[in-house]
Design a protein around this motif. Sequence first.
Motif, short mmCIF file in Angstrom:
data_model
loop_
_atom_site.label_atom_id
_atom_site.label_comp_id
_atom_site.label_asym_id
_atom_site.label_seq_id
_atom_site.Cartn_x
_atom_site.Cartn_y
_atom_site.Cartn_z
N VAL A 67 0.86 -1.19 0.00
CA VAL A 67 0.00 0.00 0.00
C VAL A 67 0.89 1.23 0.00
CG1 VAL A 67 -1.81 1.24 1.26
CG2 VAL A 67 -1.78 -1.27 1.25
N ARG A 68 0.79 2.07 -1.03
CA ARG A 68 1.83 3.08 -1.22
C ARG A 68 1.40 4.54 -1.23
NH1 ARG A 68 4.39 -0.75 -4.85
NH2 ARG A 68 5.82 -1.90 -3.51
N PRO A 69 0.10 4.88 -1.22
CA PRO A 69 -0.22 6.31 -1.36
C PRO A 69 0.47 7.16 -0.28
CG PRO A 69 -2.20 4.99 -1.51
CD PRO A 69 -1.10 4.06 -1.10
N VAL A 70 1.01 8.28 -0.68
CA VAL A 70 1.69 9.19 0.25
C VAL A 70 1.21 10.62 0.00
CG1 VAL A 70 3.80 7.85 0.61
CG2 VAL A 70 3.64 9.41 -1.35
N ARG A 71 1.51 11.49 0.96
CA ARG A 71 1.23 12.92 0.77
C ARG A 71 2.19 13.46 -0.29
NH1 ARG A 71 0.76 13.92 7.23
NH2 ARG A 71 2.98 13.48 7.16
N THR A 72 1.69 14.31 -1.17
CA THR A 72 2.60 15.00 -2.09
C THR A 72 2.88 16.36 -1.49
OG1 THR A 72 0.66 15.72 -3.31
CG2 THR A 72 1.89 13.88 -4.22
N THR A 73 4.14 16.78 -1.56
CA THR A 73 4.48 18.04 -0.89
C THR A 73 4.74 19.16 -1.89
OG1 THR A 73 6.77 17.34 -0.81
CG2 THR A 73 5.47 16.91 1.14
N ARG A 74 4.46 20.35 -1.44
CA ARG A 74 4.66 21.56 -2.24
C ARG A 74 5.32 22.57 -1.30
NH1 ARG A 74 -0.63 23.21 -2.97
NH2 ARG A 74 -1.04 21.32 -4.10
N VAL A 75 6.55 22.94 -1.60
CA VAL A 75 7.19 23.93 -0.72
C VAL A 75 7.12 25.29 -1.39
CG1 VAL A 75 8.71 22.29 0.44
CG2 VAL A 75 9.50 23.44 -1.62
N THR A 76 7.09 26.33 -0.58
CA THR A 76 7.04 27.67 -1.15
C THR A 76 8.46 28.21 -1.30
OG1 THR A 76 6.35 28.37 1.06
CG2 THR A 76 4.66 28.26 -0.61
N LYS A 77 9.04 28.75 -0.21
CA LYS A 77 10.38 29.31 -0.36
C LYS A 77 11.45 28.47 0.30
CE LYS A 77 8.97 34.08 -1.15
NZ LYS A 77 7.53 33.99 -0.85
#
Length: 393
Positions: free
Chosen positions: A42-52
Amino acid sequence: MTKTNRRKLLGSALASGFLAQAQEPRSLGRPLSGYGERSKFVRPVRTTRVTKTPEAGSSSTPLADMLGTITPSALHYERHHAGVPDIDPAAHRLTIYGLVQRPLVLTMEEIRRLPSVSRVHFLECGGNSGVEWSGTGGPDVQRSYGLASCSEWTGVPLRLLLDEVGLQPGAAWLIAEGADACRMQRSVPITAALDDAMLAYGQNGEPLRPEQGFPLRLLTPGWEGNVQVKWLRRLHVTAEPYMTRDETSKYSDLMPDGKARVFSLEMEAKSIVTFPSGGHTLSSPGLYEVSGLAWSGKGRIARVELTFDGGRTWTNASLQEPRLPKAFTRFRLPWKWDGGPVVIASRATDESGYVQPTRQELVAARGVNSGYHYNGIKFWRIAAGGVVTSADA
Ligand SMILES: Nc1nc2c(c(=O)[nH]1)N[C@H]1C(S)=C(S)[C@@H](COP(=O)(O)O)O[C@H]1N2
Ligand SMILES: [Mo]
């Protein structure tokens, strides 16, 4: 689904599976463990988005992979402005002061001794689905809708603490402040506290995750995530809001006439089809369960309708019970795909009678200058080959 359909679907699979299993070799499994992990398959993970910087950004829940209504704590979306502090609960203090009769400094131990409640509520960033304002639309559920999650929260009703400190006449706002490096501050109307706000220390049966504000966060159910200050260390009771950075330059909505809506806190009814959705491919024509999530900051979800013809006709989906106020509600509908192109979407109505608007209706009311509070109907296109994409793309 009719019985014959179901038998057709399951019959052949059962027969071949049974024979294969009988011949499989067996070996001992892994030993016991102190803290569980999910299956390696089972592999779903959070995807991350960084700003600065890596400390300032957000990560999104893989909502299209979620079953039921509760988001596992390890997959709850995150939004941090200055990283996740490591707070020792034994050293943590909550100070309540300002327009009160008896200011209080509380330890976590003292907070845990007070009468508590557990309630299931969604949490959604005001910026969730912001990409949809552009009209080109997010490619999948996670990237466009994943700044929303739903947990069972445990804590102390805020009303109880405010009774304890005794509000002075004129007390109308609470300034909530976090113990993270940015000392996140938000002005919260005291009406929330007198309604259903709580100081939460529990999440899905455990103490809060550090990412969700361990050891203590403010929870104002149904309101935008930003006011639900994590790592809560101060509540300043005031007559006026502070007008902090996060409620003026951010988390306010610029309207077409150049004025800004401020303190637009309530998250209005919203829904999203999570299966089939962008990134999925239907392998063959036939039977599927269309499913998704609906929620409203005003209370319970009353109805979710589905369209399979781009919004011309709508049919009611079934709603998972219990339908809790200000919580995710799972909707489902068995559906037979004939293999042809289809445009599907869901439309939620909450118990106040509010109906989820189309993007056109939203834009007519608010223009496109605001990145916040997008709750328009989202269409997915299923092409003849089964590939699902955003219909707005
Ligand atoms: N102290 C503090 N509280 C905070 C934040 C923060 O950066 N610091 N981010 C806010 C924002 S913008 C949101 S959307 C929610 C996110 O909560 P979560 O990370 O538990 O999902 O927390 C809010 N509370
Ligand atoms: Mo947010």
